[in-house]
Design a protein around this motif. Structure first.
Motif, mmCIF file in Angstrom:
data_model
loop_
_atom_site.group_PDB
_atom_site.id
_atom_site.type_symbol
_atom_site.label_atom_id
_atom_site.label_comp_id
_atom_site.label_asym_id
_atom_site.label_seq_id
_atom_site.Cartn_x
_atom_site.Cartn_y
_atom_site.Cartn_z
ATOM 1 N N GLY A 291 41.836 47.095 94.052
ATOM 2 C CA GLY A 291 41.207 48.109 94.901
ATOM 3 C C GLY A 291 40.491 47.494 96.085
ATOM 4 N N MET A 292 39.758 46.445 95.878
ATOM 5 C CA MET A 292 39.005 45.810 96.957
ATOM 6 C C MET A 292 39.930 45.172 97.981
ATOM 7 S SD MET A 292 35.713 46.161 96.532
ATOM 8 C CE MET A 292 34.977 44.792 97.388
ATOM 9 N N LEU A 293 40.930 44.436 97.494
ATOM 10 C CA LEU A 293 41.840 43.767 98.433
ATOM 11 C C LEU A 293 42.700 44.764 99.185
ATOM 12 C CD1 LEU A 293 42.889 40.636 96.323
ATOM 13 C CD2 LEU A 293 41.300 40.752 98.250
ATOM 14 N N TRP A 294 43.083 45.876 98.520
ATOM 15 C CA TRP A 294 43.840 46.918 99.241
ATOM 16 C C TRP A 294 42.989 47.496 100.358
ATOM 17 C CZ3 TRP A 294 42.563 52.173 99.584
ATOM 18 C CH2 TRP A 294 43.514 52.962 100.245
ATOM 19 N N ARG A 295 41.715 47.761 100.087
ATOM 20 C CA ARG A 295 40.813 48.303 101.096
ATOM 21 C C ARG A 295 40.629 47.313 102.244
ATOM 22 N NH1 ARG A 295 39.162 53.316 102.575
ATOM 23 N NH2 ARG A 295 37.164 53.199 103.689
ATOM 24 N N ALA A 296 40.481 46.013 101.917
ATOM 25 C CA ALA A 296 40.281 44.994 102.944
ATOM 26 C C ALA A 296 41.548 44.783 103.766
ATOM 27 C CB ALA A 296 39.861 43.678 102.285
ATOM 28 N N THR A 297 42.717 44.778 103.087
ATOM 29 C CA THR A 297 43.986 44.590 103.807
ATOM 30 C C THR A 297 44.235 45.736 104.769
ATOM 31 O OG1 THR A 297 44.874 43.432 101.879
ATOM 32 C CG2 THR A 297 46.451 44.196 103.512
ATOM 33 N N GLU A 298 43.920 46.946 104.324
ATOM 34 C CA GLU A 298 44.078 48.115 105.198
ATOM 35 C C GLU A 298 43.159 47.995 106.407
ATOM 36 O OE1 GLU A 298 44.151 52.924 104.500
ATOM 37 O OE2 GLU A 298 42.396 51.816 103.825
ATOM 38 N N GLY A 299 41.938 47.483 106.194
ATOM 39 C CA GLY A 299 41.002 47.324 107.308
ATOM 40 C C GLY A 299 41.482 46.302 108.306
ATOM 41 N N VAL A 300 42.090 45.211 107.822
ATOM 42 C CA VAL A 300 42.627 44.188 108.734
ATOM 43 C C VAL A 300 43.782 44.758 109.549
ATOM 44 C CG1 VAL A 300 43.812 41.961 108.843
ATOM 45 C CG2 VAL A 300 41.883 42.255 107.289
ATOM 46 N N ALA A 301 44.667 45.525 108.852
ATOM 47 C CA ALA A 301 45.818 46.115 109.546
ATOM 48 C C ALA A 301 45.373 47.122 110.594
ATOM 49 C CB ALA A 301 46.743 46.789 108.533
ATOM 50 N N ALA A 302 44.270 47.835 110.317
ATOM 51 C CA ALA A 302 43.790 48.850 111.272
ATOM 52 C C ALA A 302 42.910 48.250 112.354
ATOM 53 C CB ALA A 302 43.035 49.939 110.517
ATOM 54 N N GLY A 303 42.594 46.985 112.245
ATOM 55 C CA GLY A 303 41.768 46.326 113.242
ATOM 56 C C GLY A 303 40.276 46.482 113.019
ATOM 57 N N ARG A 304 39.884 47.128 111.916
ATOM 58 C CA ARG A 304 38.453 47.294 111.647
ATOM 59 C C ARG A 304 37.843 46.023 111.074
ATOM 60 N NH1 ARG A 304 40.562 51.665 108.906
ATOM 61 N NH2 ARG A 304 39.873 50.762 106.917
ATOM 62 N N MET A 305 38.681 45.174 110.485
ATOM 63 C CA MET A 305 38.207 43.952 109.858
ATOM 64 C C MET A 305 39.026 42.773 110.337
ATOM 65 S SD MET A 305 37.726 45.331 105.934
ATOM 66 C CE MET A 305 37.145 43.753 105.343
#
Length: 613
Positions: A291-305
């Motif tokens: 769950g955490m890595l999915w949330r972080a990966t999505e943030g990187v892909a969206a440019g938020r992280m």
């Protein structure tokens, strides 16, 4: 009638309810804290180092994120970008290494500072329990199994170290780190990171605690069976001569094997539930990480992280869940340590049957000697079986009174009451006019020396066992006492002399040699009151006559109570008491008792006829 196997297989006591166990755990913890608080400055310093170590540990992923972000390829060109690619990573790497070093340094400082508190608390508790057990009454020790009791003390002492180690070094630091990570992630990223982490931790902790509570009963049963098996083994080995006398080695092995088999079954149940606990923990950790890595990966892909954020989140999760992976073991060990502590503190809570009265004074022994008076004494080890009934007699200072009678008549009980191993049920015992219950036990026992019928020696040297009568006595005094007991020649002929080990309970010596060591020990103590409880029963006739003369010499000017079976050894006593069924049925001098033609005269005639035969 139940067989031995059926008796041995009786069910263990039902575990206490959960509420009672929690109260017991809290009580054990409350009892421990004062011992640790004696080192409050060390405790405070250890807590500061612990927080510093966790702050440094949390800083490692943050610095790692910065390092990754700085090293991420970007489009800016020129000399400045080249310098950033070289200079910044070097500074960050040095900072990363410094934080890693700080984490280890603060952790070691915490352990170094707190080691004295932990070891000091263990020492204080162990010493207190040891002293308390020696102050307990004889009845307590006769009813306890020494093997199981020593096991409880051993586990309790180890429990202090385990409890402090796991709580201060594992549980508290982990929760400090969790609080820091949750705060950092909630502030730096969106709140869902903190929610997922907190929810996973909550599920993890609830599952671990509840499942560990469920399997604690198996662990407790293991400990009880372990103590039971240990007690059987110690009891059997201490009585190995009896085992051999009756050719019961196979029987003892079967009994021990039965205990080990019951322990094995409990251990298998414990291991099975432990495997289920570990599997459940890993499942919760895996779901949370996904769950955490999915949330972080999505943030990187969206440019938020950034990519560094993803690395930091992963590093945080690893740092959190690795120690949490041991939470079940740690929680179980803490619970077990609390249980062990509770059992050891339970020994401290055992009330002493014989206690000094408030304001009790030391026994005062006049220069002319101490007389002993038994005044209408009643006593019973159990209410349904009276031992002494209205026993009254007096031993004037410097006189010798002998007590004879059949086995079970209460002769040895007189010595136990005089030593105040028990308090009388009715009547009074006085030494030098002072009521025994109004003076301190230590002063009473300091004034009395005994040569018991059953001599048990420490597993040490002959010299140590003789010197035990007066610790600190010189070698010359020890040898003088040995000469008086007619054992110096035997000791001097040994290759190691007074350094010769006597073995467990003195079994390397014969019965007569052990008894002469006991006589020497008492002569070295040189107290004003002497008790000889069948003091020469293990000696041959020649040595008996020789030592009897030494005992008469040692008793000269002292108050002596002689408990005897062979009437010839007490014929010259100032007064002889004849006991039957807890009562004095005859009293007088040897010639007077013979003239009565009663119980004593019949005993004398019977022994004379046996000796003549």
């Amino acid at each position: 009638m139940r067989s031995y196997g059926e008796a041995a297989a009786r069910p263990l006591q039902t575990p206490a309810p959960a509420t009672a166990r929690k109260q017991s755990d809290l009580a054990a913890l409350a009892r421990l804290l004062p011992y640790l608080w004696r080192y409050k400055w060390r405790v405070s310093a250890a807590l500061i180092f612990m927080v510093a170590a966790k702050v440094a540990n949390v800083g490692v992923p943050v610095l790692l994120k910065t390092l990754v972000d700085r090293m991420t390829p970007h489009t800016s060109g020129g000399q400045l970008a080249v310098q950033a690619a070289v200079v910044v990573p070097v500074a960050l790497l040095l900072g990363y290494a410094l934080l890693r070093l700080s984490t280890s340094l603060f952790t070691e400082l915490r352990e170094l500072v707190f080691a004295k508190a932990t070891e000091g608390a263990s020492r204080s508790i162990s010493l207190e329990v040891f002293g308390h057990l020696h102050r307990m009454s004889l009845r307590f020790h006769l009813e306890r199994q020494t093997g199981g009791m020593t096991r409880d003390i051993e586990r309790g002492t180890r429990g202090v170290q385990s409890l402090v180690s796991y709580s201060l070094y594992s549980i508290i630091p982990t929760f400090i780190e969790v609080a820091l990570v949750l705060t950092l992630m909630a502030v730096k990223f969106d709140v869902w990171f903190a929610v997922i982490t907190a929810a996973a931790l909550a599920v993890y902790i609830v599952f671990t605690v509840s499942f560990t509570e469920y399997r604690t009963k198996f662990r407790r049963q293991m400990n009880e069976l372990d103590s039971h098996a240990h007690s059987r083994a110690v009891d059997s080995l201490l009585n190995y001569e009896t085992v051999k006398y009756f050719n019961n080695e196979a029987f003892e092995a079967a009994r021990y094997d039965e205990s080990l088999e019951r322990y094995r079954r409990a251990a298998v149940k414990s291991q099975t539930t432990l495997s289920l606990l570990n599997g459940g923990q890993q499942f919760i950790i895996a779901v949370a990480l996904v769950g955490m890595l999915w949330r972080a990966t999505e943030g990187v892909a969206a440019g938020r992280m950034t990519l560094g954020d993803l690395v930091m989140v992963n590093a945080f999760m690893i740092q959190l869940y690795i120690p949490l992976g041991f939470l079940g073991v740690i929680y179980r060990e803490i619970k077990q340590s609390l249980t062990d502590l509770d059992r050891m503190f339970g020994l401290l809570e055992q009330s002493r049957e014989v206690q000094d009265q408030p304001g009790a004074t030391a026994l005062r022994v006049p220069a002319e000697g101490a007389g002993v008076v038994f005044d209408a004494v009643d006593f019973a080890y159990h209410p349904s079986r009276p031992i002494l009934q209205g026993v009254s007699f007096e031993i004037p200072p410097g006189r010798t009174v002998a007590v004879v009678g059949p086995s079970g008549s209460g002769k040895s009980t007189l010595a136990r009451l005089l030593y105040r191993f028990y308090d009388v049920d009715a009547g009074h015992i006085r030494i030098a006019g002072q009521e025994l219950r109004e003076v301190t036990q230590d002063s009473v026992r300091q004034a009395i020396g005994i040569v018991p019928q059953d001599t048990v020696l420490f597993n040490d040297s002959i010299g140590y066992n003789i010197a035990y009568g007066r610790p600190g006595a010189s070698q010359a005094e020890v040898e003088e006492a040995a000469r008086a007991a007619r054992i110096h020649g035997f000791i001097a002929a040994l290759p190691q002399g007074y350094d010769t080990p006597v073995g467990e309970r003195g079994l390397k010596l014969s019965g007569g040699e052990k008894q002469r060591v006991a006589i020497a020990r008492t002569l070295l103590k040189n107290p004003p009151i002497l008790i000889f409880d069948e003091a020469t029963s293990a000696l041959d006739s020649a040595n008996e006559r020789a030592i009897q003369a030494e005992l008469h010499s040692a008793a000269a000017g002292k108050t002596a109570l002689v408990i005897a079976h062979r009437l010839s050894t007490i014929a010259d006593a100032h007064q002889i008491l004849v006991m039957e069924a807890g009562r004095i049925v005859e009293r007088g001098h040897h010639t007077e008792l013979l003239a009565l033609n009663g119980v004593y005269a019949r005993m004398w005639a019977l022994q004379q006829s046996h000796e003549g035969a």
